[in-house]
Scaffold this active site. Structure first.
Site, PDB file in Angstrom:
ATOM      1  N   ASP A  84      -9.771  -8.909   0.680  1.00 23.08           N
ATOM      2  CA  ASP A  84      -9.930  -8.378   2.037  1.00 23.08           C
ATOM      3  C   ASP A  84     -11.292  -8.728   2.655  1.00 23.08           C
ATOM      4  O   ASP A  84     -11.557  -8.419   3.806  1.00 23.08           O
ATOM      5  CB  ASP A  84      -9.751  -6.851   2.045  1.00 23.08           C
ATOM      6  CG  ASP A  84      -8.281  -6.445   2.203  1.00 23.08           C
ATOM      7  OD1 ASP A  84      -7.421  -7.348   2.312  1.00 23.08           O
ATOM      8  OD2 ASP A  84      -7.996  -5.241   2.208  1.00 23.08           O
ATOM      9  N   SER A 143     -10.640  -2.459   5.981  1.00 24.11           N
ATOM     10  CA  SER A 143      -9.249  -2.073   5.734  1.00 24.11           C
ATOM     11  C   SER A 143      -8.552  -1.729   7.041  1.00 24.11           C
ATOM     12  O   SER A 143      -9.196  -1.499   8.070  1.00 24.11           O
ATOM     13  CB  SER A 143      -9.235  -0.840   4.823  1.00 24.11           C
ATOM     14  OG  SER A 143      -7.946  -0.294   4.742  1.00 24.11           O
ATOM     15  N   SER A 144      -7.228  -1.685   6.987  1.00 26.29           N
ATOM     16  CA  SER A 144      -6.432  -1.217   8.136  1.00 26.29           C
ATOM     17  C   SER A 144      -5.752   0.115   7.851  1.00 26.29           C
ATOM     18  O   SER A 144      -4.994   0.617   8.693  1.00 26.29           O
ATOM     19  CB  SER A 144      -5.335  -2.235   8.469  1.00 26.29           C
ATOM     20  OG  SER A 144      -5.895  -3.443   8.860  1.00 26.29           O
ATOM     21  N   THR A 165       0.917  -1.142   0.000  1.00 30.83           N
ATOM     22  CA  THR A 165       0.000   0.000   0.000  1.00 30.83           C
ATOM     23  C   THR A 165       0.950   1.184   0.000  1.00 30.83           C
ATOM     24  O   THR A 165       2.155   1.006   0.133  1.00 30.83           O
ATOM     25  CB  THR A 165      -0.859  -0.065   1.296  1.00 30.83           C
ATOM     26  OG1 THR A 165      -1.721  -1.196   1.233  1.00 30.83           O
ATOM     27  CG2 THR A 165      -1.688   1.170   1.552  1.00 30.83           C
ATOM     28  N   THR A 186      -4.250   2.035  -2.091  1.00 29.11           N
ATOM     29  CA  THR A 186      -3.677   0.702  -2.283  1.00 29.11           C
ATOM     30  C   THR A 186      -4.276  -0.031  -3.469  1.00 29.11           C
ATOM     31  O   THR A 186      -5.383   0.277  -3.921  1.00 29.11           O
ATOM     32  CB  THR A 186      -3.919  -0.145  -0.997  1.00 29.11           C
ATOM     33  OG1 THR A 186      -3.261  -1.400  -1.113  1.00 29.11           O
ATOM     34  CG2 THR A 186      -5.398  -0.398  -0.763  1.00 29.11           C
ATOM     35  N   GLY A 198       1.326  -1.475   4.968  1.00 28.99           N
ATOM     36  CA  GLY A 198       1.685  -2.603   5.825  1.00 28.99           C
ATOM     37  C   GLY A 198       0.534  -3.467   6.292  1.00 28.99           C
ATOM     38  O   GLY A 198       0.646  -4.116   7.328  1.00 28.99           O
ATOM     39  N   GLY A 199      -0.606  -3.478   5.557  1.00 32.05           N
ATOM     40  CA  GLY A 199      -1.722  -4.345   5.951  1.00 32.05           C
ATOM     41  C   GLY A 199      -2.098  -4.065   7.397  1.00 32.05           C
ATOM     42  O   GLY A 199      -2.159  -2.909   7.830  1.00 32.05           O
TER      43      GLY A 199
END
Ligand code: GLY
Length: 570
Positions: free
Chosen positions: A421, A450-451, A379, A397, A471-472
């Site tokens: 996701d 999402s994060s 991302t 992303t 970084g997820g």
């Protein structure tokens, strides 16, 4: 990816500030008086900076930076993906733009399953069915309509010029090109752009020209959002979908709308925290962790000491459990307890259960209620402040590196694989992390959880720190640690970004440490408290800005964990 240290030097005087701005043996931030962009590619940062030097706002600069990244950082910069923009003006007005991808209208809860109910060929992550309806162009356009000062066309133009003229590629694009050469099932439309010829990969330093992408960007330049969601680009995308067995239609593209949402807000030691609400879990989890940590004297424990890492871990464990249990797309999950999760009272309750020198155990009793979806580390984030002090924090992303790795024939842009996701098997949850719970199951037009955590820290309504990272699921913890490094440990923004990081996400009950950054003694003491450790090379690529309140001086830093990152100011 290897750590790729690249020092940025700038010379400056010591000024009267709240936090030390001189490097204490760490890196030195880039200094500017007027404006700054910190992003994962130097050409994007410079283009965004130049837009502000021509009178553009932070939102104008973010449009330019995002489109240039779509050309120069194809692993994550995009027009075929989605993301979030957090905005805070110099006078305290704040908002967010949600341009997360959506499931296509023809998507179903079981679309990735075979007759036995198993996922077919990793199809939720790979191939044409993994593509969500892109949101980036709609999001940038909507933000520009509200906060733009310069003409839209002038903001898209720099990306067109770089796509046509080309730019020297990084070792990271060389890696992708080499991978394409070695893989048989590569889309010809992708190979045509990212290989030199059928037998030769691109090498670091080669010039990458993207003429089809330039033509798509010209349509976006001339027609705005319609240049992507209607007309020729939409035709190229939907014809390609049809030919390859995809399900995104003209109606999906026509229906796509970015949303303006109220930010999620909290506070930490007198600073205001402004971040992204669901469908990102980022802001909620970040504020919950900061609230828990506020009750501890972290600075007394010492930066990255075993004791402070223990407290960080315990805050992470608790907030990530709540992430898994409660969060999803608000348009499909009305009863998310956001107020409770971000309240000081709730944090005080959670704090009671933290022992000062003993790890707690991640309670997996609720495991069947959790949704531990896989999220990729790829991302990209950028931070911007303009000469008026308005700030943008933007993370977007394609999901995995280069997304689906599918370029739309004739349109020159990569498609996301964001459908991965979602929770792919309804009702099926197992210890490997496959989750099937309701809040994040696939539904037509739903956005996947999402994060991404684009965040602005403010004081008395004025932005003082702009931060985010790829970084997820590690994103939220990276942002947390940069904020704590500045506020609790008085590190300047460059040191705060460079410092080694850890990650715990409730389950699995293990803490990942950047293996280069912590002493054996620290790790031993931490493990003696009952924590399990796993080593990793790097976590995230934070891009941040710090604005000194007293002097007004701006300090930017691009994480040296990125190949081409740069903070560019004037
Ligand atoms: N795909 C990564 C995220 O949205 O958090």
């Amino acid at each position: 990816m290897l750590l790729y240290p690249r020092l940025v030097f700038s010379f400056f005087l010591v000024l009267s500030v709240n936090f030390p701005i001189i490097a204490q043996g760490g890196r030195i931030p880039v200094r500017a008086e007027n404006a700054m962009v910190s992003s994962s590619h130097y050409l994007a940062s410079e283009a965004g900076r130049d837009i502000m030097a021509r009178g553009g706002s932070a939102v104008d600069a973010s449009v330019t930076t995002a489109f240039v990244l779509a050309v120069t950082l194809p692993s994550a910069g995009n027009i075929g993906g989605g993301g979030f923009l957090v905005y805070q003006s110099a006078n305290g007005e704040s908002t967010t733009f949600n341009f997360r991808e959506k499931a296509p209208l023809a998507a179903t809860k079981t679309m990735y399953l075979d007759e036995e109910g198993k996922i077919k060929d990793n199809s939720n992550h790979e191939g044409i069915l993994a593509v969500g309806v892109p949101g980036t162009v709609a999001g940038l356009y909507k933000a520009h309509q509200k906060y733009g000062k310069l003409k839209w066309a002038d903001l898209v133009q720099p990306a067109i010029e770089i796509a046509e003229k080309g730019f020297p590629i990084s070792p990271e694009i060389e890696g992708f090109s080499t991978w394409l050469l070695q893989n048989k099932e590569v889309y010809p439309s992708t190979a045509r752009i990212f290989l030199k010829d059928e037998q030769t990969a691109l090498r670091s330093g080669d010039t990458l020209v993207q003429q089809d992408l330039a033509e798509t960007l010209k349509r976006i330049r001339d027609k705005g959002s319609d240049g992507f969601y209607k007309g020729k680009t939409a035709g190229l995308l939907t014809d390609f979908m049809k030919a390859e067995g995809g399900i995104i239609t003209r109606e999906d593209l026509r229906n796509y709308e970015a949303q303006e949402l109220d930010p999620i807000k909290g506070s930490y030691r007198g600073y205001e925290i402004i971040s992204m609400p669901p469908p990102s879990s980022g802001g909620t989890v970040l504020i919950e962790m900061l609230n828990i940590l506020e009750g501890f004297d972290l600075s007394k424990k010492g930066h990255n000491s075993a004791e402070s890492l223990h407290l960080l871990t315990e805050a992470m464990r608790r907030a990530y459990a709540d992430r898994a249990l409660f969060l999803g797309d608000p348009d499909f999950n009305e009863a998310m307890p956001l107020e409770k999760l971000t309240s000081k009272e709730y944090a005080a309750d959670l704090r009671q259960s933290i022992e000062p020198h003993r790890a707690s155990v991640s309670d997996s009793a609720n495991f069947s209620e959790a949704h531990l979806i896989y999220e990729s580390p790829q991302t990209t984030h950028f931070s911007i402040v303009d000469p008026e002090g308005n700030a943008v924090s933007l993370t977007y992303t394609l999901e995995q590196s280069y997304g689906s790795k599918i370029v739309v024939e004739g349109a020159g842009f990569l498609l996301n694989n964001e459908m991965g996701d979602f929770n792919p098997i309804p009702g099926h949850t197992d210890t490997r992390g496959l989750i099937g719970t309701e809040p994040n199951q696939i539904e037509p037009e739903k956005r996947m959880l999402s994060s991404m955590s684009p965040t602005i820290v403010a004081k008395e309504g004025r932005p003082v720190m702009i931060i985010g990272s790829p970084g997820g699921r590690t994103i939220i913890n990276t942002v947390l640690q940069v904020i704590v490094n500045v506020i609790d440990y008085n590190l300047n923004i460059a040191e705060a970004i460079e410092s080694p990081r850890i990650h715990h996400q409730w389950l699995p009950d293990v803490t990942r440490f950047e293996d280069w950054g912590f002493s054996p003694d620290t790790k031993r003491i931490y493990q003696e408290m009952g924590h399990e450790i796993e080593l990793r090379s790097v976590q995230g690529q934070a891009m941040g800005i710090y604005i000194d309140k007293e002097s007004g001086m701006i300090f930017g830093a691009a994480d040296s964990r990125s190949y081409d990152g740069k903070a560019a100011g004037y």
